[in-house]
Design an enzyme around this catalytic site. Structure first.
Site, PDB file in Angstrom:
ATOM      1  N   LYS A 152     -54.465   9.446  -9.621  1.00  0.00           N
ATOM      2  CA  LYS A 152     -54.621   9.070  -8.203  1.00  0.00           C
ATOM      3  C   LYS A 152     -56.090   8.741  -7.937  1.00  0.00           C
ATOM      4  O   LYS A 152     -56.881   9.617  -7.582  1.00  0.00           O
ATOM      5  CB  LYS A 152     -54.146  10.219  -7.310  1.00  0.00           C
ATOM      6  CG  LYS A 152     -54.342   9.977  -5.823  1.00  0.00           C
ATOM      7  CD  LYS A 152     -53.546  10.952  -4.971  1.00  0.00           C
ATOM      8  CE  LYS A 152     -53.889  10.808  -3.502  1.00  0.00           C
ATOM      9  NZ  LYS A 152     -52.969  11.529  -2.634  1.00  0.00           N
ATOM     10  N   GLU A 158     -56.627  13.557  -9.332  1.00  0.00           N
ATOM     11  CA  GLU A 158     -57.259  12.757  -8.269  1.00  0.00           C
ATOM     12  C   GLU A 158     -58.785  12.853  -8.278  1.00  0.00           C
ATOM     13  O   GLU A 158     -59.361  13.746  -7.669  1.00  0.00           O
ATOM     14  CB  GLU A 158     -56.728  13.194  -6.882  1.00  0.00           C
ATOM     15  CG  GLU A 158     -57.325  12.366  -5.759  1.00  0.00           C
ATOM     16  CD  GLU A 158     -56.815  12.730  -4.359  1.00  0.00           C
ATOM     17  OE1 GLU A 158     -56.103  13.744  -4.222  1.00  0.00           O
ATOM     18  OE2 GLU A 158     -57.130  12.003  -3.422  1.00  0.00           O
ATOM     19  N   TYR A 176     -32.138  11.879  14.999  1.00  0.00           N
ATOM     20  CA  TYR A 176     -33.141  12.858  14.600  1.00  0.00           C
ATOM     21  C   TYR A 176     -32.579  14.250  14.804  1.00  0.00           C
ATOM     22  O   TYR A 176     -31.919  14.534  15.797  1.00  0.00           O
ATOM     23  CB  TYR A 176     -34.392  12.671  15.468  1.00  0.00           C
ATOM     24  CG  TYR A 176     -35.398  13.765  15.285  1.00  0.00           C
ATOM     25  CD1 TYR A 176     -36.111  13.878  14.100  1.00  0.00           C
ATOM     26  CD2 TYR A 176     -35.599  14.715  16.291  1.00  0.00           C
ATOM     27  CE1 TYR A 176     -37.013  14.902  13.917  1.00  0.00           C
ATOM     28  CE2 TYR A 176     -36.513  15.735  16.111  1.00  0.00           C
ATOM     29  CZ  TYR A 176     -37.213  15.830  14.918  1.00  0.00           C
ATOM     30  OH  TYR A 176     -38.105  16.849  14.740  1.00  0.00           O
ATOM     31  N   SER A 184     -55.817   6.581   0.139  1.00  0.00           N
ATOM     32  CA  SER A 184     -56.280   5.549   1.073  1.00  0.00           C
ATOM     33  C   SER A 184     -57.729   5.787   1.490  1.00  0.00           C
ATOM     34  O   SER A 184     -58.439   4.822   1.804  1.00  0.00           O
ATOM     35  CB  SER A 184     -55.360   5.418   2.282  1.00  0.00           C
ATOM     36  OG  SER A 184     -55.241   6.608   3.015  1.00  0.00           O
ATOM     37  N   LYS A 218     -51.099  18.506  -7.210  1.00  0.00           N
ATOM     38  CA  LYS A 218     -52.257  17.635  -6.994  1.00  0.00           C
ATOM     39  C   LYS A 218     -53.545  18.440  -6.977  1.00  0.00           C
ATOM     40  O   LYS A 218     -53.577  19.563  -6.470  1.00  0.00           O
ATOM     41  CB  LYS A 218     -52.128  16.908  -5.652  1.00  0.00           C
ATOM     42  CG  LYS A 218     -53.230  15.882  -5.420  1.00  0.00           C
ATOM     43  CD  LYS A 218     -53.288  15.396  -3.979  1.00  0.00           C
ATOM     44  CE  LYS A 218     -54.370  16.140  -3.215  1.00  0.00           C
ATOM     45  NZ  LYS A 218     -54.616  15.574  -1.874  1.00  0.00           N
ATOM     46  N   GLU A 264     -61.825  11.217  -6.691  1.00  0.00           N
ATOM     47  CA  GLU A 264     -62.077  10.285  -5.573  1.00  0.00           C
ATOM     48  C   GLU A 264     -63.558   9.962  -5.432  1.00  0.00           C
ATOM     49  O   GLU A 264     -64.359  10.825  -5.085  1.00  0.00           O
ATOM     50  CB  GLU A 264     -61.557  10.883  -4.248  1.00  0.00           C
ATOM     51  CG  GLU A 264     -61.914   9.992  -3.054  1.00  0.00           C
ATOM     52  CD  GLU A 264     -61.336  10.436  -1.717  1.00  0.00           C
ATOM     53  OE1 GLU A 264     -60.709  11.520  -1.664  1.00  0.00           O
ATOM     54  OE2 GLU A 264     -61.524   9.712  -0.726  1.00  0.00           O
ATOM     55  N   ARG A 319     -53.687   9.347   5.237  1.00  0.00           N
ATOM     56  CA  ARG A 319     -54.011   8.741   6.535  1.00  0.00           C
ATOM     57  C   ARG A 319     -53.404   7.357   6.737  1.00  0.00           C
ATOM     58  O   ARG A 319     -52.948   7.030   7.837  1.00  0.00           O
ATOM     59  CB  ARG A 319     -55.533   8.671   6.708  1.00  0.00           C
ATOM     60  CG  ARG A 319     -56.151   9.984   7.061  1.00  0.00           C
ATOM     61  CD  ARG A 319     -57.637   9.998   6.810  1.00  0.00           C
ATOM     62  NE  ARG A 319     -57.953  10.061   5.379  1.00  0.00           N
ATOM     63  CZ  ARG A 319     -59.185  10.081   4.877  1.00  0.00           C
ATOM     64  NH1 ARG A 319     -60.216  10.027   5.684  1.00  0.00           N
ATOM     65  NH2 ARG A 319     -59.394  10.174   3.580  1.00  0.00           N
ATOM     66  N   ASP A 355     -50.626  16.953   2.666  1.00  0.00           N
ATOM     67  CA  ASP A 355     -51.139  18.228   2.157  1.00  0.00           C
ATOM     68  C   ASP A 355     -52.513  18.561   2.714  1.00  0.00           C
ATOM     69  O   ASP A 355     -53.305  19.253   2.058  1.00  0.00           O
ATOM     70  CB  ASP A 355     -51.216  18.163   0.630  1.00  0.00           C
ATOM     71  CG  ASP A 355     -52.165  17.080   0.139  1.00  0.00           C
ATOM     72  OD1 ASP A 355     -52.367  16.091   0.870  1.00  0.00           O
ATOM     73  OD2 ASP A 355     -52.725  17.221  -0.967  1.00  0.00           O
ATOM     74  N   SER A 398     -50.290   6.761  -2.890  1.00  0.00           N
ATOM     75  CA  SER A 398     -50.121   8.164  -2.518  1.00  0.00           C
ATOM     76  C   SER A 398     -50.998   8.377  -1.292  1.00  0.00           C
ATOM     77  O   SER A 398     -51.966   9.118  -1.325  1.00  0.00           O
ATOM     78  CB  SER A 398     -50.552   9.082  -3.671  1.00  0.00           C
ATOM     79  OG  SER A 398     -50.481  10.440  -3.268  1.00  0.00           O
TER      80      SER A 398
HETATM   81  P1  13P Z   1     -55.857   9.723   2.151  1.00  0.00           P
HETATM   82  O1  13P Z   1     -54.866   8.648   1.780  1.00  0.00           O
HETATM   83  O2  13P Z   1     -55.907   9.992   3.627  1.00  0.00           O
HETATM   84  O3  13P Z   1     -57.186   9.527   1.512  1.00  0.00           O
HETATM   85  O4  13P Z   1     -55.278  11.069   1.555  1.00  0.00           O
HETATM   86  C1  13P Z   1     -54.801  11.086   0.270  1.00  0.00           C
HETATM   87  C2  13P Z   1     -55.043  12.391  -0.344  1.00  0.00           C
HETATM   88  O5  13P Z   1     -54.144  13.037  -0.806  1.00  0.00           O
HETATM   89  C3  13P Z   1     -56.428  12.894  -0.387  1.00  0.00           C
HETATM   90  O6  13P Z   1     -56.479  14.009  -1.233  1.00  0.00           O
END
Ligand code: 13P
Length: 357
Positions: free
Chosen positions: A217, A175, A352, A259, A134, A177, A292, A22, A289
């Site tokens: 998250k 989320e 594919y 991540s 999200k 972070e 990267r 996303d 979730s």
């Molecule tokens: P990353 O795993 O790359 O941090 O992305 C997760 C995500 O949805 C960030 O909002």
């Protein structure tokens, strides 16, 4: 509420996790620019088609988070993306915040916007087939940050968003972070993450959000990227699980990590250590979730070229399977290697059907 609970349980179904694809237009373009991939809506579409069309993705991925641009786009065969995901047994999700913006009177800190008109936007996403949503808030680590005002404002917005999602029948992925940038220690990250999570759940309660119908998250508890003292995999696992046990109510069905810039292998290893060491005493499912950490090798291999689609899908399938193993506490260096071998075989025997170029 029953549907919300059932959806939340499916999102953290045994052995599976979420895939974040996303990235906003700006973020996606930044990632594409690194590999000189054209930064157009069509190029974004081709890349997301490559991902969604990865054979067997649904073995490890229970749900995928789309961006507004993508949920309005179609696969080559004219199937809208949300429908294509559902047809592959993957729940479609949607990022609904409008981004983290500079916060007035709080230099260097951000507040996530997007509450105005959210009820109307959620209704449209439900029509398009979304099952969950999200919203991401970010907290920067520094001298005096995250501040009380920044944590309160973002926690309140997360809870308001979550309430609107549940009203619309969407499971909110909440989320908050705490960013990795900085030279802070593992202990400081733990303290800040706990403060943020306690505030978020206080607001979640105040806004009457049903814990059983949401997913958290969070970040893993990590030393800052510039810290000379990077904790061991076990230290990260202990700090992260301890922090979550102190601050996340047991009624929440699942915790899925972002991540945040960790490498794919480290993210797998750390999630695995948490499940190996604690799985039997955790009240919630502990899964992933990742954005990267699942996508990065695939994006690098793809490079915007049709000829690289299958090897890129192979890399994506491989990382997703490693994370699914980690989520069960079964990830080892041997599993990493064995999954690499079997991914090649898997791709050679599965067709594919798209045309990313
Ligand atoms: P990353 O795993 O790359 O941090 O992305 C997760 C995500 O949805 C960030 O909002």
């Amino acid at each position: 509420m029953q549907t919300l609970e059932a959806t939340a349980k499916m999102m953290v179904a045994d052995g599976k996790g979420l895939l974040a694809i996303d990235e906003s237009t700006g973020t996606c373009n930044k990632r594409f620019a690194k590999w000189a991939i054209p930064q157009t809506a069509e190029s974004h579409r081709l890349y997301r088609e490559l991902i969604v069309n990865t054979p067997g993705l649904g073995e490890s991925i229970s749900g995928a988070i789309l961006y507004d641009e993508t949920i309005r786009q179609e696969m080559d065969d004219k199937t809208p993306f949300a429908k294509a995901l559902a047809a592959r047994g993957i729940l479609p999700g949607i990022k609904v915040d409008l981004g983290a913006k500079e916060m007035a009177a709080f230099p260097g800190e951000k507040v996530t916007e997007g509450l105005d008109g959210l009820r109307t936007r959620l209704a449209e996403y439900v029509q398009m087939g979304a099952r969950f949503a999200k919203w991401r808030a970010v907290f920067s680590m520094g001298d005096g940050t995250p501040s009380h005002g920044c944590v309160e404002a973002n926690a309140h917005a997360l809870a308001r968003y979550a309430g609107l999602c549940q009203e619309a029948g969407l499971v909110p992925v909440v989320e908050p972070e705490v960013l990795m940038e900085g030279d802070h220690t593992l202990d400081v990250c733990s303290e800040v993450t706990e403060r943020v999570l306690r505030t978020v759940f206080r607001e979640i309660y105040a806004q009457r959000v049903k814990l059983e119908g949401m997913i958290l998250k969070p970040n893993m508890v990590l030393s800052g990227v510039d810290s000379p003292h990077q904790g061991s995999i076990e230290a990260v696992a202990d700090a992260t699980v301890g922090c979550l046990l102190r601050s996340v109510p047991a009624a929440v069905p699942g915790v899925v990590f972002l991540s945040g810039g960790q490498s794919g292998k480290l993210a797998s290893a750390r999630l695995n250590a948490m499940n190996v060491r604690y799985k039997l005493r955790l009240p919630w499912e502990l899964s992933f979730s990742f954005g990267r950490a699942i996508q990065e090798p695939a994006l690098e291999i793809w490079h915007g070229k049709q000829a690289n689609v299958i090897p890129a899908q192979e890399a994506l399938y491989h990382r997703a399977r490693c994370d699914a193993a980690a989520r069960r506490g079964e990830y080892t260096a041997a599993v990493e290697a064995a999954h690499r071998e079997s991914a090649a075989h898997h791709m050679a025997t599965n067709v594919y059907v798209g045309s990313a170029q």
